[in-house]
Design an enzyme around this catalytic site. Structure first.
Site, PDB file in Angstrom:
ATOM      1  N   GLU A 166     133.517  67.234  31.208  1.00  0.00           N
ATOM      2  CA  GLU A 166     133.575  67.036  32.654  1.00  0.00           C
ATOM      3  C   GLU A 166     133.797  65.535  32.866  1.00  0.00           C
ATOM      4  O   GLU A 166     133.050  64.722  32.325  1.00  0.00           O
ATOM      5  CB  GLU A 166     132.251  67.470  33.290  1.00  0.00           C
ATOM      6  CG  GLU A 166     132.313  67.425  34.789  1.00  0.00           C
ATOM      7  CD  GLU A 166     130.982  67.740  35.467  1.00  0.00           C
ATOM      8  OE1 GLU A 166     130.050  68.215  34.799  1.00  0.00           O
ATOM      9  OE2 GLU A 166     130.905  67.482  36.679  1.00  0.00           O
ATOM     10  N   LYS A 224     124.792  61.924  30.288  1.00  0.00           N
ATOM     11  CA  LYS A 224     125.684  61.081  31.074  1.00  0.00           C
ATOM     12  C   LYS A 224     125.006  60.547  32.323  1.00  0.00           C
ATOM     13  O   LYS A 224     125.232  59.414  32.731  1.00  0.00           O
ATOM     14  CB  LYS A 224     126.949  61.868  31.445  1.00  0.00           C
ATOM     15  CG  LYS A 224     127.956  61.905  30.326  1.00  0.00           C
ATOM     16  CD  LYS A 224     129.223  62.584  30.757  1.00  0.00           C
ATOM     17  CE  LYS A 224     129.043  64.080  30.721  1.00  0.00           C
ATOM     18  NZ  LYS A 224     130.276  64.822  30.993  1.00  0.00           N
ATOM     19  N   ARG A 239     122.694  71.022  20.301  1.00  0.00           N
ATOM     20  CA  ARG A 239     123.255  69.739  20.690  1.00  0.00           C
ATOM     21  C   ARG A 239     122.645  68.639  19.829  1.00  0.00           C
ATOM     22  O   ARG A 239     121.543  68.772  19.310  1.00  0.00           O
ATOM     23  CB  ARG A 239     123.067  69.476  22.179  1.00  0.00           C
ATOM     24  CG  ARG A 239     121.642  69.343  22.646  1.00  0.00           C
ATOM     25  CD  ARG A 239     121.526  69.409  24.158  1.00  0.00           C
ATOM     26  NE  ARG A 239     122.126  68.270  24.816  1.00  0.00           N
ATOM     27  CZ  ARG A 239     123.110  68.360  25.713  1.00  0.00           C
ATOM     28  NH1 ARG A 239     123.586  69.528  26.061  1.00  0.00           N
ATOM     29  NH2 ARG A 239     123.588  67.285  26.285  1.00  0.00           N
TER      30      ARG A 239
HETATM   31  P1  ATP Z   1     125.502  65.404  29.283  1.00  0.00           P
HETATM   32  O1  ATP Z   1     124.322  66.276  29.042  1.00  0.00           O
HETATM   33  O2  ATP Z   1     125.513  64.184  28.440  1.00  0.00           O
HETATM   34  O3  ATP Z   1     125.743  65.086  30.701  1.00  0.00           O
HETATM   35  P2  ATP Z   1     127.386  67.502  29.335  1.00  0.00           P
HETATM   36  O4  ATP Z   1     127.114  68.638  28.414  1.00  0.00           O
HETATM   37  O5  ATP Z   1     127.091  67.691  30.749  1.00  0.00           O
HETATM   38  O6  ATP Z   1     126.723  66.228  28.722  1.00  0.00           O
HETATM   39  P3  ATP Z   1     130.204  67.811  29.280  1.00  0.00           P
HETATM   40  O7  ATP Z   1     131.250  66.861  29.675  1.00  0.00           O
HETATM   41  O8  ATP Z   1     129.998  69.015  30.108  1.00  0.00           O
HETATM   42  O9  ATP Z   1     128.853  67.002  29.195  1.00  0.00           O
HETATM   43  O10 ATP Z   1     130.362  68.176  27.753  1.00  0.00           O
HETATM   44  C1  ATP Z   1     131.563  68.459  27.104  1.00  0.00           C
HETATM   45  C2  ATP Z   1     131.220  69.180  25.835  1.00  0.00           C
HETATM   46  O11 ATP Z   1     130.392  68.375  24.996  1.00  0.00           O
HETATM   47  C3  ATP Z   1     130.465  70.451  26.104  1.00  0.00           C
HETATM   48  O12 ATP Z   1     131.020  71.492  25.341  1.00  0.00           O
HETATM   49  C4  ATP Z   1     129.056  70.134  25.665  1.00  0.00           C
HETATM   50  O13 ATP Z   1     128.399  71.270  25.217  1.00  0.00           O
HETATM   51  C5  ATP Z   1     129.280  69.105  24.570  1.00  0.00           C
HETATM   52  N1  ATP Z   1     128.127  68.227  24.435  1.00  0.00           N
HETATM   53  C6  ATP Z   1     127.550  67.473  25.389  1.00  0.00           C
HETATM   54  N2  ATP Z   1     126.474  66.823  24.922  1.00  0.00           N
HETATM   55  C7  ATP Z   1     126.358  67.170  23.618  1.00  0.00           C
HETATM   56  C8  ATP Z   1     125.435  66.845  22.574  1.00  0.00           C
HETATM   57  N3  ATP Z   1     124.414  66.011  22.784  1.00  0.00           N
HETATM   58  N4  ATP Z   1     125.630  67.397  21.363  1.00  0.00           N
HETATM   59  C9  ATP Z   1     126.669  68.217  21.140  1.00  0.00           C
HETATM   60  N5  ATP Z   1     127.554  68.576  22.074  1.00  0.00           N
HETATM   61  C10 ATP Z   1     127.419  68.073  23.299  1.00  0.00           C
HETATM   62 MG    MG Z   2     128.070  69.215  31.971  1.00  0.00          MG
END
Ligand code: ATP
Ligand code: MG
Length: 617
Positions: free
Chosen positions: A90, A325, A315
């Site tokens: 995102e 983020k 994760r």
């Molecule tokens: P955050 O929790 O940091 O805001 P998010 O999951 O909301 O991260 P996205 O941009 O939606 O961020 O994530 C893109 C991809 O990265 C998704 O498939 C998500 O599952 C993966 N992802 C995000 N954080 C992690 C993590 N700590 N370990 C592994 N994969 C991750």
């Molecule tokens: Mg997200």
């Protein structure tokens, strides 16, 4: 299958990270050439362990659970053996090392199985998303070394198709327009222990729903006044299935579609459609989406469209680091750090600026593996990977961070020599360079002690040590200021030891680095420490805000460093090893010709610091 206690292996594994709590028994699986190492994490929920691949021969490692699923699918001819994954960020922040794990997993699987991986921006929320983030994400993934070819995709490109599919669900009597407010919707939904109640609008006719949904799209209703909801099961034990919202009204311009839309799809509705439209075979996401999978499946089944398989993995969480983020944005906005690319940040841009290499981040992602349970991995493993790669690739140079003047009394005043120094003992092809030597040098202040304890093999009065690549010197006199601080050392040298060896075979125990004062180049050096003082800043047992645990000493700036002249004009991004200190990188933002700035990427393992620590205990 063999087993043996892990303790024995930890000693012999090639320098495993020391901060892991390693316990229990290791099992060597068929085909594995080395004993595996387990990182064990004790949490409130129990003990979990992750296998860390320390083996040099990682080709032979066993399959992870996602690879097993893929290989089973391929054996069964599912999707004609095709593997198509995607990385769906995102664009509401910069990528961090957790994303790197997901990127390496998705692109890595596609590469391994001769498939494809899409880069798809999951840009369904107009409010928090910006072009700046899109650009940074593209740059970061490229830098990590992955290629999506012509498949740079945006979920917002599917808005029209998603809308049509929404209409299809309404026609099938499987979705309805609901006039409850967000708060009321929450109340009707019930709780984990109390089943929900059906919305009073649940039984609207298909025609009325079609009409209202169209008018929602046309912008006739204010924000939050209506939603489109799936008609599933208000009493389902899985809260996600209690008539989830598919569309909300939001009169906000979108970074790509502008004012075209005032209804925006919710994640659960949109995500499966995006995967389906792109023909994704394996839709890999993190564990918190496990409870959403029934909904993912329900939508695709109800629409009878191409149906990818959602697979969840744990994760990445890192000790002493925050990986969210939203929290990282707060650190930036509140100026706790200098920006998203502050070298202390766990962002890919921060790590790049700090000097980490893409190879080492990919190596790390491979070593941590893929599992079904959450573990907190220690930074020490990431640093281990960074050192391992930089050790092979970084030229060695000499730099004095905390200079002390040293004068060689028997070295002629005007004399100057060019001595040969090895550029990289790990890489013969890197060759040698000339380093100027003269009567007045700088050495590291802490390489001299007037009253040294046992095992301190560096300089002290009356002792002979080697100057790296130069001569043996003996300290004859210490000069102090009025406060008793050592400000200069007077020494003698032995001209017969040029190059660092004595023809009579006598040995010295210490070798120290130096820079010729007349030739030295001034530099600023920034040393970084962890950003937080506790292992899990977001999980304080008393609920304290994570910012309480910011480390006030995470940045130390040294402004009077002296480095060897070969670094004059070093390009931003240049990586070197300052001998005996660690790996450093010329800062890509702040360094300029004549005003060099180095970031310490990672320190060498300092054997003396360890001895001293033991001594103090
Ligand atoms: P955050 O929790 O940091 O805001 P998010 O999951 O909301 O991260 P996205 O941009 O939606 O961020 O994530 C893109 C991809 O990265 C998704 O498939 C998500 O599952 C993966 N992802 C995000 N954080 C992690 C993590 N700590 N370990 C592994 N994969 C991750
Ligand atoms: Mg997200």
């Amino acid at each position: 299958m063999a087993t043996k206690t892990i303790a024995a292996k930890v000693l012999s594994a090639s320098r495993p990270p020391s901060l892991f709590h390693v316990v229990g028994h290791a099992r060597r699986e068929a085909g594995e050439s080395a004993w595996p190492v387990f990182a064990t994490q004790v949490t409130a929920r129990g003990v979990s362990s992750t296998k860390i691949h320390m083996s040099e021969n990682r080709n032979k490692k066993s399959l992870n659970f996602i690879e097993e699923i893929i290989e089973t699918d391929r054996a069964a001819g599912k999707h004609h053996g095709r593997v198509h994954t995607r990385f769906p960020p995102e664009p509401n922040g910069y990528l961090h090392v957790g994303h790197a794990k997901s990127i390496c997993l998705n692109f890595g699987l596609a590469q391994k199985y001769g498939g494809k991986c899409n880069l798809r921006f999951d840009d369904t929320n107009p409010v928090k998303e910006e072009q700046e983030y899109v650009d940074s994400i593209i740059e970061d993934i490229k830098w990590l070394g992955w290629d999506w070819e012509d498949r740079l995709l945006f979920a917002s490109d599917y808005f029209e198709r998603m809308y049509e599919l929404g209409v299809q669900l309404v026609r099938a009597g499987k979705a309805y327009v609901c006039d409850l407010s967000a708060e009321e919707t929450g109340l009707y939904r019930g709780t984990l222990t109390k089943p929900g109640e059906g919305s009073p609008f649940r039984s609207r006719s298909v025609d009325e729903n079609l009409d209202l949904f169209e008018r929602m799209r046309k912008g006739e209703f204010p924000d939050g006044s209506r939603t489109l909801r799936a008609k599933i099961d208000v009493a389902s034990p899985n809260m996600n299935l209690r008539d989830p919202v598919m569309y909300r009204i939001l009169h906000a311009p979108h970074h790509r579609t502008g004012d075209t839309w005032c209804i925006y799809p919710m994640y659960d509705w949109a995500h499966g459609l995006e995967d389906s439209i792109e023909g994704i075979t394996h839709s890999i996401c993190t564990l918190e989406f496990e409870d959403h999978r029934p909904l993912y499946d329900w939508f695709l089944d109800a629409l009878d469209v191409f149906h990818p398989q959602q697979i969840e993995f744990a994760r990445l969480e890192l000790a002493y680091v925050v990986l969210s983020k939203r929290r990282l944005l707060e650190l930036v906005e509140e100026k706790h750090v200098s920006g998203w690319d502050d070298p202390r940040m766990p962002t890919i841009s921060g790590m790049r600026r700090r000097g980490y290499t893409p190879e080492s981040i990919r190596d790390f992602c491979e070593r941590i593996g893929v599992a079904k349970f959450n573990t907190r991995v220690d930074m020490a493993l990431l640093e281990f990977c960074v050192r391992a790669h930089l050790n092979k690739t970084s030229p060695r140079v000499m730099g004095v961070l905390d200079p002390l003047r040293l004068v060689i009394d028997n070295y002629p005043e005007e004399k100057e020599e060019q001595l040969d120094a090895v550029n990289n003992p790990e890489d013969e092809s890197a060759g040698t360079r000339k380093v100027p030597f003269s009567r007045v040098l700088y050495i590291e202040k802490n390489d001299f002690l007037e009253d040294p304890p046992r095992k301190f093999h560096r300089l002290t009065t009356g002792r002979e040590v080697r100057l790296r690549y130069a001569y043996f010197i003996t300290c004859t006199k210490v000069i102090k200021d009025e406060n008793g601080n050592v400000v200069e050392l007077r020494c003698t040298y032995d001209p017969n030891t040029r190059g660092g060896d004595a023809p009579d075979g006598r040995k010295v125990k210490g070798t120290i680095h130096w820079v010729s004062a007349a030739h030295a180049v001034d530099a600023e050096v920034r040393l970084y420490d962890r950003l937080f003082t506790i292992e899990n800043p977001l999980g304080d047992k008393d609920g304290a805000d994570y910012r309480t645990f910011l480390n006030p000493n995470s940045l130390e700036v040294l402004r009077s460093c002296k480095v060897e002249p070969s670094l004059t004009g070093a390009e931003p991004g240049t990586r070197v090893q300052f001998e005996r200190h660690g790996y450093f990188c010329v800062d890509i933002n702040d360094s300029a010709p004549g005003a060099l700035v180095f970031n310490r990427t990672v320190a060498l393992r300092d054997s003396w610091a360890k001895i001293e620590k033991k001594r103090k205990r």
